[in-house]
Design an enzyme around this catalytic site. Structure first.
Site, short mmCIF file in Angstrom:
data_model
loop_
_atom_site.label_atom_id
_atom_site.label_comp_id
_atom_site.label_asym_id
_atom_site.label_seq_id
_atom_site.Cartn_x
_atom_site.Cartn_y
_atom_site.Cartn_z
N ASP A 90 0.82 -1.21 0.00
CA ASP A 90 0.00 0.00 0.00
C ASP A 90 0.86 1.27 0.00
O ASP A 90 2.07 1.18 0.21
CB ASP A 90 -0.83 -0.02 1.30
CG ASP A 90 -2.29 0.25 1.01
OD1 ASP A 90 -2.64 0.50 -0.16
OD2 ASP A 90 -3.08 0.22 1.98
N TYR B 213 5.48 -10.00 7.73
CA TYR B 213 5.44 -8.54 7.78
C TYR B 213 5.90 -8.08 9.16
O TYR B 213 5.62 -8.74 10.16
CB TYR B 213 4.01 -8.03 7.57
CG TYR B 213 3.56 -7.96 6.14
CD1 TYR B 213 3.78 -6.82 5.37
CD2 TYR B 213 2.89 -9.02 5.54
CE1 TYR B 213 3.36 -6.73 4.06
CE2 TYR B 213 2.47 -8.96 4.22
CZ TYR B 213 2.70 -7.81 3.48
OH TYR B 213 2.29 -7.73 2.18
#
Lengths: 260, 260
Positions: free
Chosen positions: B53, B111
């Site tokens: 993103d 992540y």
């Protein structure tokens, strides 16, 4: 009228330097725009401990300004932060005597030059450290730094592009610190000329990479011409880290850092 | 035709995300512009392990592309870095089988979500960590994270703005790590939905700040609606840190991190 001393940090990567200039973003412009906004005026003056160059950072740099407003000193930082851009932050503000001057009263300053040596280029460090693939010789650099200590005319080790005539400064400490691949050069002196830390750093690196010998430094300083020294190291690694206003505070700091 | 797997890092703060889009700077666009330049074509395709993103960073993210050129694999990284902008860096390139696919072959991902808690705002961290003035309760967060482990429909904990229909994923590990004021949330899973790590992080923070109880997480997941979960944490703290293509490598990693 009250005089306020603010301590500000900024990420220099978005600025053309500290000082106001036409058609370029500067820290001073943003500070004075914020002050003007709070004072509901079109402009407002501020005075910093000194200028920093394009890309150069500052940690708690002192900036003073006078105010007609009755804001308590504890509220000033929040007031300024609410109108400043995200790359400038005011840590604290306190009222000082109206005779205090952020530039003229400084008796010493400390700069840090940060580098990463011997690693892959990191996209995350590109605005904050000078990144070198090779590892310089620390011992040689520290030896060369020793020759820069004391009181000299620093014409060789600073940029000639300045109106300052007196180039005599005193270096109290220059340390080559290292933790893994993170290097920090620490410079403590009475004052610093235009690009002086960057020229000293570039010169020390040339020694570290064996392009000049440590014992050539005294001759280089005595030459009193910029051409005698090494390249100017890039601005992104440089941080103004401390400004001292009292001789006692400076001496105390020097004692602390001299402990090995 | 050879297939090359590149490992790239990027500072997400200058991009509107990984994926190419009109009128916005993207990592994919810069990668493909670089590949086109090297191939002397107007465009060149590449395929990444997934999208990130706006503002989100990546460490050694896998991207594959096919080439007609005869550049040795050891030279590819340098060739790409010489034409890429400074906020993308190619660590290495290696030739892979033409059946390899950077997205479809992934069996797991990791992540990291980085935060600083309980400190003054730092101008230097603003693009790289989520900065919180308050300190959340780590034990509560770890407890809540425990309820997110395993195989679930993650509709509650991801954005509904997606074309993906199957919302079932498996979380193998979620750890709340802390070193001084530096916090890292580590998520290892079979795959991640749109904004899933950011919604999980935002939800864990609400638990940490005692706005929800850890034992409400199972009910929240079972609700299968985004409205049941917490706020989406900002993108700047998020790093895609690992992509696994072999079950064995994933299991080995999980074993390593499970050691306390």
């Amino acid at each position: 009228m009250k005089r306020i001393l603010a301590r500000i940090s900024y990420d220099g990567s978005g600025f053309k330097g500290y000082q106001k200039q036409p058609d370029a973003r500067s820290v001073q412009q943003e500070m004075e725009r914020a002050l003007a906004k709070i004072h509901k005026e079109t402009s407002w003056r501020s005075t910093s401990s000194g200028r920093t160059d394009a890309g150069v950072h500052a940690l708690r740099q002192p900036v003073h300004f006078d105010t007609t407003l009755d804001i308590p000193e504890a509220r000033w930082a929040r007031a300024l932060n609410s109108v400043l851009p995200k790359d400038i932050f005011v840590h604290e503000c306190r009222e000082v005597d109206s005779s205090f001057h952020a530039r003229y009263d400084a008796v010493g300053k400390e700069y840090l030059y940060r580098m990463t040596c011997g690693e892959d280029y990191s996209v995350f460090k590109r605005h904050f450290e000078h990144q070198l693939r090779e590892i310089p010789d620390r011992r040689l650099m520290q030896q060369a730094a020793g020759y820069m200590l004391g009181t000299h005319n620093f014409s060789s080790l600073s940029s000639p592009r300045t109106a300052v005539v007196d180039k005599v400064r005193t270096m109290y400490a220059i340390d080559v610190l290292k933790e893994g691949n993170s290097w920090t050069l620490r410079f403590v002196g009475s004052g610093f000329l235009y690009q002086m830390v960057r020229v000293m750093t570039g010169t020390l690196l040339e020694v570290g990479f064996r392009h000049r010998r440590p014992d050539t430094i005294p001759e280089m300083i005595a030459f009193e011409k910029r051409s005698a020294a090494g390249k100017t190291a890039p601005g992104e690694g440089l941080y103004l880290s401390q400004v001292f206003y009292e001789e006692a505070a400076l001496q105390k700091h020097l004692k602390t850092i001299k402990k090995p």
